[in-house]
Design an enzyme around this catalytic site. Structure first.
Site, PDB file in Angstrom:
ATOM      1  N   TYR A  58       0.710  -1.289  -0.083  1.00 26.84           N
ATOM      2  CA  TYR A  58       0.236  -0.103  -0.078  1.00 26.84           C
ATOM      3  C   TYR A  58       0.892   1.440   0.051  1.00 26.84           C
ATOM      4  O   TYR A  58       1.112   1.807   0.914  1.00 26.84           O
ATOM      5  CB  TYR A  58      -1.107   0.128   1.270  1.00 26.84           C
ATOM      6  CG  TYR A  58      -1.861  -1.116   1.474  1.00 26.84           C
ATOM      7  CD1 TYR A  58      -2.353  -1.873   0.151  1.00 26.84           C
ATOM      8  CD2 TYR A  58      -2.568  -1.710   2.547  1.00 26.84           C
ATOM      9  CE1 TYR A  58      -2.890  -2.868   0.260  1.00 26.84           C
ATOM     10  CE2 TYR A  58      -3.320  -2.622   2.644  1.00 26.84           C
ATOM     11  CZ  TYR A  58      -3.442  -3.406   1.796  1.00 26.84           C
ATOM     12  OH  TYR A  58      -4.350  -4.167   1.609  1.00 26.84           O
ATOM     13  N   PHE A 213     -13.810  -4.998   1.548  1.00 24.42           N
ATOM     14  CA  PHE A 213     -14.886  -4.517   0.472  1.00 24.42           C
ATOM     15  C   PHE A 213     -16.210  -4.713   1.628  1.00 24.42           C
ATOM     16  O   PHE A 213     -16.997  -5.232   0.782  1.00 24.42           O
ATOM     17  CB  PHE A 213     -14.844  -4.728  -0.923  1.00 24.42           C
ATOM     18  CG  PHE A 213     -13.647  -4.413  -1.516  1.00 24.42           C
ATOM     19  CD1 PHE A 213     -13.356  -3.362  -1.368  1.00 24.42           C
ATOM     20  CD2 PHE A 213     -13.088  -5.374  -2.433  1.00 24.42           C
ATOM     21  CE1 PHE A 213     -12.201  -2.570  -2.153  1.00 24.42           C
ATOM     22  CE2 PHE A 213     -11.724  -4.969  -3.078  1.00 24.42           C
ATOM     23  CZ  PHE A 213     -11.569  -3.652  -3.010  1.00 24.42           C
ATOM     24  N   PRO A 214     -16.093  -4.650   2.803  1.00 22.78           N
ATOM     25  CA  PRO A 214     -17.339  -4.892   3.682  1.00 22.78           C
ATOM     26  C   PRO A 214     -18.581  -4.033   3.347  1.00 22.78           C
ATOM     27  O   PRO A 214     -19.650  -4.464   3.565  1.00 22.78           O
ATOM     28  CB  PRO A 214     -16.950  -4.802   4.835  1.00 22.78           C
ATOM     29  CG  PRO A 214     -15.870  -3.499   4.939  1.00 22.78           C
ATOM     30  CD  PRO A 214     -14.910  -3.734   3.592  1.00 22.78           C
ATOM     31  N   GLY A 216     -20.586  -1.890   0.106  1.00 20.88           N
ATOM     32  CA  GLY A 216     -20.404  -1.504  -1.300  1.00 20.88           C
ATOM     33  C   GLY A 216     -20.850  -2.826  -2.206  1.00 20.88           C
ATOM     34  O   GLY A 216     -21.045  -3.757  -1.765  1.00 20.88           O
ATOM     35  N   GLY A 217     -21.177  -2.155  -3.584  1.00 22.48           N
ATOM     36  CA  GLY A 217     -21.574  -3.255  -4.403  1.00 22.48           C
ATOM     37  C   GLY A 217     -23.125  -3.565  -4.347  1.00 22.48           C
ATOM     38  O   GLY A 217     -23.349  -4.796  -4.851  1.00 22.48           O
ATOM     39  N   PHE A 218     -23.877  -2.953  -3.615  1.00 25.99           N
ATOM     40  CA  PHE A 218     -25.015  -3.391  -3.133  1.00 25.99           C
ATOM     41  C   PHE A 218     -26.066  -3.197  -4.479  1.00 25.99           C
ATOM     42  O   PHE A 218     -26.202  -2.444  -5.233  1.00 25.99           O
ATOM     43  CB  PHE A 218     -25.675  -2.468  -2.031  1.00 25.99           C
ATOM     44  CG  PHE A 218     -24.987  -2.470  -0.974  1.00 25.99           C
ATOM     45  CD1 PHE A 218     -24.340  -3.459  -0.523  1.00 25.99           C
ATOM     46  CD2 PHE A 218     -24.795  -1.103  -0.328  1.00 25.99           C
ATOM     47  CE1 PHE A 218     -23.548  -3.485   0.703  1.00 25.99           C
ATOM     48  CE2 PHE A 218     -23.984  -1.027   0.987  1.00 25.99           C
ATOM     49  CZ  PHE A 218     -23.260  -2.132   1.360  1.00 25.99           C
ATOM     50  N   PRO A 220     -30.013  -2.949  -6.363  1.00 26.42           N
ATOM     51  CA  PRO A 220     -31.127  -2.282  -5.953  1.00 26.42           C
ATOM     52  C   PRO A 220     -31.881  -2.755  -4.647  1.00 26.42           C
ATOM     53  O   PRO A 220     -32.107  -1.894  -3.711  1.00 26.42           O
ATOM     54  CB  PRO A 220     -31.743  -1.764  -7.183  1.00 26.42           C
ATOM     55  CG  PRO A 220     -30.693  -2.126  -8.104  1.00 26.42           C
ATOM     56  CD  PRO A 220     -29.883  -2.982  -7.436  1.00 26.42           C
ATOM     57  N   LEU A 221     -32.365  -3.959  -4.807  1.00 26.42           N
ATOM     58  CA  LEU A 221     -33.164  -4.307  -3.594  1.00 26.42           C
ATOM     59  C   LEU A 221     -32.422  -4.335  -2.177  1.00 26.42           C
ATOM     60  O   LEU A 221     -33.090  -3.985  -1.139  1.00 26.42           O
ATOM     61  CB  LEU A 221     -33.834  -5.599  -3.803  1.00 26.42           C
ATOM     62  CG  LEU A 221     -34.805  -6.391  -3.130  1.00 26.42           C
ATOM     63  CD1 LEU A 221     -35.909  -5.423  -2.794  1.00 26.42           C
ATOM     64  CD2 LEU A 221     -35.193  -7.771  -3.341  1.00 26.42           C
TER      65      LEU A 221
END
Length: 284
Positions: A58, A213-214, A216-218, A220-221
């Site tokens: 990083y 990545f806990p 994000g990436g949701f 719509p429902l």
């Protein structure tokens, strides 16, 4: 719900930790100003965070997570657990090579990686080193030699505990026949549950599962249900997503990263958010 976990059986860590990657904007993206980054690390410890996830990887444009951690927190407070990763690079010269040729996974590459973390963090031994496997095409047997190399470094006293990252259930089972694995770090969240069997296998084995990545990436429902629960609880959507992970299994440890002091406080507070059975049923 317990608010802590004994990582490796002897490192007592709060279940909400901190991931340092976003402090550098690595591999791409925005990053906070240096003084803000240092303030975030110090504030995290003040809020009870004692599990910081980092890596010598990083680093971008002269900004390195390990240097920030050392500047902000050294000499390190008692009980602070520093976790790093070595192995296959996400970006860099290894990325174009077949997984079997990733130089970061060779014994020399792993030693260089561990020693680089020790130097940049100013410690003699890493609390936990995660072996990060490649993104594409490696088979089960590929994990054996790198784990054996990390075991040798553990025997030298450079590593306290070993974890693995970016692996599947079969690799996890094989890894546990080679080394005492204390944690698995994979992508997992409320919208990406492919690792459900692995989460449960880790729990049964007393191994921590640390999702990256806990939030994000949701879909719509999912986003709609998260917003509904957030409204019920007077919380943010991100807090509900983190609280869902904590409720999912007692072996899940969180390392949400942020470049914002306000979001840091919000993330840590997710440990105090208790979802009801109705909330969990709606979230699925």
């Amino acid at each position: 719900m317990s608010d802590s976990w004994k990582l490796g059986g002897d490192l007592d860590v709060a279940r909400v930790g901190y991931g340092a990657m976003k402090l550098t904007g690595w591999p791409r993206g925005e990053r906070p100003e240096r003084e803000t980054a240092l303030a975030i690390l110090r504030r995290a410890v003040e809020l009870g965070v004692n599990h910081i996830d980092t890596s010598n990887y990083y680093a971008r444009d002269g900004v390195a997570a390990n240097e920030l951690i050392k500047t902000a927190l050294y000499p390190y407070p008692a009980g602070l657990v520093l976790v790093t990763k070595v192995g296959a690079l996400v970006e860099g010269p290894d990325i174009a090579l077949p997984p079997s040729e990733h130089t970061g996974l060779t014994p020399d590459g792993l030693r260089r990686g561990v020693e680089a973390n020790l130097r940049s963090l100013g410690v003699d031994r890493m609390d936990v080193v995660n072996l990060r496997m490649g993104d594409r095409g490696h088979d089960r047997s590929a994990i054996a030699e790198p784990l054996q190399a990390l075991m040798a470094l553990r025997d030298e006293g450079l590593i306290r505990h070993i974890g693995i990252s970016n692996i599947g259930l079969a690799e996890f089972e094989l890894a546990r026949t080679i080394a005492p694995i204390v944690c698995v770090q994979n992508q997992y969240n409320i919208a990406n549950r492919d690792d459900d069997p692995l989460v449960d296998a880790c729990a049964a084995a007393g191994v921590a599962y640390v999702p990256f990545f806990p939030v994000g990436g949701f879909q719509p429902l999912t986003a709609e249900h998260l917003a509904t629960v957030a409204g019920r609880r007077g919380a943010s959507v991100a807090q509900v997503a983190l609280a869902w992970l904590l409720a999912r299994s007692p072996n899940i440890l969180l390392i949400p990263g942020t470049g914002s002091l306000a979001h840091l406080t919000e993330n840590v507070a997710a440990a105090d958010l208790t979802l009801t059975d109705d909330d969990l049923a709606l979230l699925g």
